[in-house]
Scaffold this motif. Structure first.
Motif, PDB file in Angstrom:
ATOM      1  N   HIS A 100       0.978  -0.956  -0.049  1.00 38.23           N
ATOM      2  CA  HIS A 100      -0.036  -0.135  -0.105  1.00 38.23           C
ATOM      3  C   HIS A 100       1.071   1.224  -0.070  1.00 38.23           C
ATOM      4  CE1 HIS A 100      -2.531   2.663   1.908  1.00 38.23           C
ATOM      5  NE2 HIS A 100      -3.611   2.797   0.609  1.00 38.23           N
ATOM      6  N   LEU A 101       1.955   1.063   0.782  1.00 38.74           N
ATOM      7  CA  LEU A 101       2.624   2.515   0.697  1.00 38.74           C
ATOM      8  C   LEU A 101       3.349   2.363  -0.425  1.00 38.74           C
ATOM      9  CD1 LEU A 101       4.732   4.664   2.153  1.00 38.74           C
ATOM     10  CD2 LEU A 101       6.078   3.206   3.142  1.00 38.74           C
ATOM     11  N   ALA A 102       4.040   1.438  -0.736  1.00 36.78           N
ATOM     12  CA  ALA A 102       4.996   1.763  -2.212  1.00 36.78           C
ATOM     13  C   ALA A 102       3.897   2.206  -3.651  1.00 36.78           C
ATOM     14  CB  ALA A 102       5.317  -0.370  -2.786  1.00 36.78           C
ATOM     15  N   ALA A 103       2.369   1.625  -3.278  1.00 35.83           N
ATOM     16  CA  ALA A 103       1.291   2.205  -4.655  1.00 35.83           C
ATOM     17  C   ALA A 103       1.631   3.290  -4.072  1.00 35.83           C
ATOM     18  CB  ALA A 103      -0.100   1.795  -4.168  1.00 35.83           C
ATOM     19  N   GLN A 104       1.136   4.195  -2.625  1.00 39.14           N
ATOM     20  CA  GLN A 104       1.207   5.244  -2.206  1.00 39.14           C
ATOM     21  C   GLN A 104       2.253   6.243  -3.530  1.00 39.14           C
ATOM     22  OE1 GLN A 104       1.363   4.924   1.843  1.00 39.14           O
ATOM     23  NE2 GLN A 104      -1.377   5.640   1.299  1.00 39.14           N
ATOM     24  N   LEU A 105       3.978   5.708  -3.328  1.00 42.85           N
ATOM     25  CA  LEU A 105       4.866   6.147  -3.522  1.00 42.85           C
ATOM     26  C   LEU A 105       5.122   5.881  -5.052  1.00 42.85           C
ATOM     27  CD1 LEU A 105       7.568   4.904  -1.226  1.00 42.85           C
ATOM     28  CD2 LEU A 105       6.935   7.431  -1.813  1.00 42.85           C
ATOM     29  N   ALA A 106       4.074   4.760  -5.339  1.00 41.05           N
ATOM     30  CA  ALA A 106       4.907   5.614  -7.236  1.00 41.05           C
ATOM     31  C   ALA A 106       3.733   6.053  -7.607  1.00 41.05           C
ATOM     32  CB  ALA A 106       3.964   3.526  -7.333  1.00 41.05           C
ATOM     33  N   TYR A 107       2.179   6.518  -6.896  1.00 42.36           N
ATOM     34  CA  TYR A 107       1.474   8.116  -7.689  1.00 42.36           C
ATOM     35  C   TYR A 107       2.550   9.183  -7.375  1.00 42.36           C
ATOM     36  CZ  TYR A 107      -1.850  11.305  -9.318  1.00 42.36           C
ATOM     37  OH  TYR A 107      -2.748  12.170  -9.383  1.00 42.36           O
ATOM     38  N   GLN A 120      -2.439   7.578 -13.455  1.00 38.61           N
ATOM     39  CA  GLN A 120      -4.013   7.013 -12.994  1.00 38.61           C
ATOM     40  C   GLN A 120      -3.874   6.000 -13.054  1.00 38.61           C
ATOM     41  OE1 GLN A 120      -5.432   7.777 -17.906  1.00 38.61           O
ATOM     42  NE2 GLN A 120      -5.426   9.849 -17.200  1.00 38.61           N
ATOM     43  N   GLU A 121      -3.038   5.342 -13.941  1.00 37.99           N
ATOM     44  CA  GLU A 121      -2.753   3.555 -13.854  1.00 37.99           C
ATOM     45  C   GLU A 121      -2.211   3.473 -11.991  1.00 37.99           C
ATOM     46  OE1 GLU A 121      -0.317   2.566 -16.108  1.00 37.99           O
ATOM     47  OE2 GLU A 121      -1.599   2.231 -18.524  1.00 37.99           O
ATOM     48  N   ALA A 122      -1.567   4.276 -11.878  1.00 33.84           N
ATOM     49  CA  ALA A 122      -0.840   4.092 -10.929  1.00 33.84           C
ATOM     50  C   ALA A 122      -1.804   4.947  -9.186  1.00 33.84           C
ATOM     51  CB  ALA A 122       0.645   4.823 -10.274  1.00 33.84           C
ATOM     52  N   ALA A 123      -2.521   5.187  -9.151  1.00 36.12           N
ATOM     53  CA  ALA A 123      -4.267   5.344  -8.235  1.00 36.12           C
ATOM     54  C   ALA A 123      -4.936   4.487  -8.587  1.00 36.12           C
ATOM     55  CB  ALA A 123      -4.430   6.824  -9.101  1.00 36.12           C
ATOM     56  N   GLY A 124      -5.601   3.904 -10.049  1.00 36.21           N
ATOM     57  CA  GLY A 124      -5.888   2.989  -9.666  1.00 36.21           C
ATOM     58  C   GLY A 124      -5.229   1.924  -8.699  1.00 36.21           C
ATOM     59  N   ARG A 125      -4.224   1.752  -8.959  1.00 45.04           N
ATOM     60  CA  ARG A 125      -3.401   0.799  -7.977  1.00 45.04           C
ATOM     61  C   ARG A 125      -3.384   1.039  -6.462  1.00 45.04           C
ATOM     62  NH1 ARG A 125       0.056   0.525 -12.210  1.00 45.04           N
ATOM     63  NH2 ARG A 125       1.507   1.861 -11.466  1.00 45.04           N
ATOM     64  N   MET A 126      -2.578   1.990  -6.466  1.00 44.47           N
ATOM     65  CA  MET A 126      -3.155   3.158  -4.901  1.00 44.47           C
ATOM     66  C   MET A 126      -4.053   2.978  -3.873  1.00 44.47           C
ATOM     67  SD  MET A 126      -2.060   6.503  -3.414  1.00 44.47           S
ATOM     68  CE  MET A 126      -3.622   7.641  -4.216  1.00 44.47           C
ATOM     69  N   LEU A 127      -5.965   2.902  -5.015  1.00 43.35           N
ATOM     70  CA  LEU A 127      -7.039   2.266  -4.844  1.00 43.35           C
ATOM     71  C   LEU A 127      -7.225   1.382  -4.259  1.00 43.35           C
ATOM     72  CD1 LEU A 127      -8.948   5.316  -6.210  1.00 43.35           C
ATOM     73  CD2 LEU A 127      -8.478   4.906  -3.875  1.00 43.35           C
ATOM     74  N   ARG A 128      -6.546   0.467  -5.063  1.00 42.29           N
ATOM     75  CA  ARG A 128      -6.719  -0.926  -5.184  1.00 42.29           C
ATOM     76  C   ARG A 128      -6.529  -1.824  -3.938  1.00 42.29           C
ATOM     77  NH1 ARG A 128      -7.118  -0.491 -10.336  1.00 42.29           N
ATOM     78  NH2 ARG A 128      -4.910  -1.640 -11.137  1.00 42.29           N
ATOM     79  N   ALA A 129      -4.423  -1.505  -3.212  1.00 37.98           N
ATOM     80  CA  ALA A 129      -4.087  -2.208  -2.003  1.00 37.98           C
ATOM     81  C   ALA A 129      -4.685  -1.279  -1.289  1.00 37.98           C
ATOM     82  CB  ALA A 129      -2.658  -1.416  -2.908  1.00 37.98           C
ATOM     83  N   GLY A 130      -5.216   0.044  -0.994  1.00 36.26           N
ATOM     84  CA  GLY A 130      -6.191   0.472  -0.170  1.00 36.26           C
ATOM     85  C   GLY A 130      -6.860   0.021   0.319  1.00 36.26           C
ATOM     86  N   LEU A 153      -9.558   4.099   4.757  1.00 37.29           N
ATOM     87  CA  LEU A 153      -8.304   3.973   3.913  1.00 37.29           C
ATOM     88  C   LEU A 153      -8.711   4.727   2.718  1.00 37.29           C
ATOM     89  CD1 LEU A 153      -6.642   0.437   5.148  1.00 37.29           C
ATOM     90  CD2 LEU A 153      -5.427   2.806   5.166  1.00 37.29           C
ATOM     91  N   GLN A 154      -9.283   4.636   1.989  1.00 40.71           N
ATOM     92  CA  GLN A 154      -9.447   5.270   0.526  1.00 40.71           C
ATOM     93  C   GLN A 154      -9.554   6.232   0.656  1.00 40.71           C
ATOM     94  OE1 GLN A 154     -12.851   2.022  -0.783  1.00 40.71           O
ATOM     95  NE2 GLN A 154     -10.514   1.404  -1.818  1.00 40.71           N
ATOM     96  N   LEU A 155     -10.064   6.865   1.772  1.00 43.71           N
ATOM     97  CA  LEU A 155     -10.714   8.178   1.471  1.00 43.71           C
ATOM     98  C   LEU A 155      -8.657   8.910   1.210  1.00 43.71           C
ATOM     99  CD1 LEU A 155     -13.682   8.644   4.199  1.00 43.71           C
ATOM    100  CD2 LEU A 155     -13.778   9.366   1.716  1.00 43.71           C
ATOM    101  N   GLN A 156      -8.437   8.138   2.551  1.00 43.31           N
ATOM    102  CA  GLN A 156      -7.288   8.821   3.046  1.00 43.31           C
ATOM    103  C   GLN A 156      -6.615   8.940   1.491  1.00 43.31           C
ATOM    104  OE1 GLN A 156      -4.994   6.262   5.974  1.00 43.31           O
ATOM    105  NE2 GLN A 156      -6.479   7.492   7.766  1.00 43.31           N
ATOM    106  N   ASP A 157      -6.480   7.873   0.840  1.00 49.38           N
ATOM    107  CA  ASP A 157      -5.751   7.498  -0.547  1.00 49.38           C
ATOM    108  C   ASP A 157      -6.386   8.684  -1.375  1.00 49.38           C
ATOM    109  OD1 ASP A 157      -3.596   5.845  -0.154  1.00 49.38           O
ATOM    110  OD2 ASP A 157      -5.266   3.890  -0.823  1.00 49.38           O
TER     111      ASP A 157
END
Length: 386
Positions: A100-107, A120-130, A153-157
């Motif tokens: 989840h942290l890695a996805a946040q950084l990736a965005y 856009q793809e990274a945002a989707g991965r971040m929300l899915r990971a959260g 978690l998704q609100l935070q993302d």
């Protein structure tokens, strides 16, 4: 304290090695776990913010060191949780927490690219990971109707995404307001997790727990915001420096308000003036380092040393259980930590800078703990055990 004595302390401060990491270990009670999780999640978010900002502006060496610091803090928080899980769920947690942290950084990294599609793809991965992490945490029995951890978690993302987008558009002020809000929201995860996973109930009252967590989080946030400001000043990023300085002052106001809630409006105003003074001395030291002016550096260190004494005297007057010498030494250690991190920032030694930043943040717990204990002892009818 006479000026020669202050000068002697300042000389010792200049030569002092950086402080060893302060140990903050999650205990067995609900209050222990709430404190460790809330402060750990806050530190993780603030380090993530530093990594994201560096990545967005192409400061790759700093971004790598900040990423490591955020990942290591995330691992420490996960370990506190993992100690209370069986081996299978511990593995499942590890498989979700770090990704989840890695996805946040990736965005943040993808947002720096000219092509919008990776972002856009990274945002989707971040929300899915959260969502994946939240769903797992809910299996531990922490989910309640209307208080779903997945939703939190998704609100935070979503908020993090808006903050990164604002930073990408050159608005560090909004970015830092988002990050401060997110760093203060760790309790929304920590509270239900602590209630479910703590081995023993707490003997502290809820109002004592709230005071302990509030002071600890604000003091630790102070370190990260201060070093965000000094890093921007040393790097010549004027807009970022002003935004970080404003965020740091907002943090100071929050800290003074917490003190004022205990000791009253006059104490709040006096504390705020005193606290702002030491921040000014830190800025003086930073600009002296940037100018390579050893005379101005020494003057700033002398001023900071005198401040440590003044701070001890102020709190001792409010609460005689807090000894001036003890407080002075604690604040001197805080100054040593900040100074060491600033020196490493100036040298571009980012692994050392972020190591020292984390040490300085952890050391603030060593200040918060006796401060809270003294307040509780002074006002047992308000903060005493129940």
């Amino acid at each position: 304290m006479h000026l020669p004595a202050r000068a002697a302390l300042a000389a010792l401060l200049i030569l002092a090695p950086r402080p060893a990491p302060a140990q903050t270990v999650g205990g067995d009670t609900i209050s222990d776990l709430r404190l460790r999780l809330t402060t750990g999640l806050s530190d993780q978010m603030l380090l993530l913010a530093r990594a994201a900002a560096a990545a967005l502006s192409g400061r790759s060496a700093e971004a790598e060191a900040a990423r490591w610091a955020a990942e290591d803090e995330a691992g420490a928080v996960a370990a506190v949780l993992g100690q209370r899980l069986d081996p299978l769920n511990r593995t499942r947690l590890e498989e979700r927490w770090r990704p989840h942290l890695a996805a946040q950084l990736a965005y943040a990294e993808a947002r720096a690219l000219p092509d919008p599609r990776p972002g856009q793809e990274a945002a989707g991965r971040m929300l899915r990971a959260g969502g994946d992490l939240g769903a797992f945490l809910e299996t531990l029995g922490t989910g309640k109707p209307g208080e779903r951890l997945t939703y939190r978690l998704q609100l935070q993302d979503i908020a993090l995404k808006k903050g990164v987008d604002s930073l990408a558009h050159g608005n560090p002020g909004f970015w830092l307001r988002v990050i401060r809000a997110l760093s203060s929201s760790g309790a929304t995860l920590a509270d239900p997790l602590a209630a479910q996973l703590a081995l023993r109930p707490s003997s502290e009252s809820r109002v004592t727990q709230a005071l302990h967590i509030e002071l600890s989080r604000i003091l630790r946030e102070h370190v990260h915001l201060a070093l965000t400001a000094t890093g921007a000043a040393l790097g010549g990023r004027d807009i970022e420096f002003k935004a970080a300085a404003n965020a740091l002052d907002d943090n100071s106001v929050d800290l003074a308000r917490a003190i004022g809630n205990v000791y009253g409006e006059e104490a709040k105003n006096q504390f705020l003036e005193l606290w702002r003074t030491h921040i000014g001395f830190v800025v003086d030291y930073t600009f002296a380092v940037a100018q390579k002016d050893s005379t101005l550096q020494a003057a700033a260190v002398t001023n900071l040393t005198g401040y440590a004494v003044d701070f001890g005297q102020f709190l001792n007057q409010a609460n005689p259980a807090l000894r001036v010498e003890t407080l002075r030494d604690l604040v001197l250690a805080h100054i040593v930590g900040l100074k060491g991190a600033i020196d490493a920032e100036a040298a571009g030694d980012w692994p050392v800078a972020y190591t020292r930043e984390r040490q300085a943040s952890a050391h603030m717990q060593v200040i918060a703990d006796p401060l809270v204990a003294a307040i509780v002892g002074q006002f047992p009818e308000r903060y005493g055990k129940r």
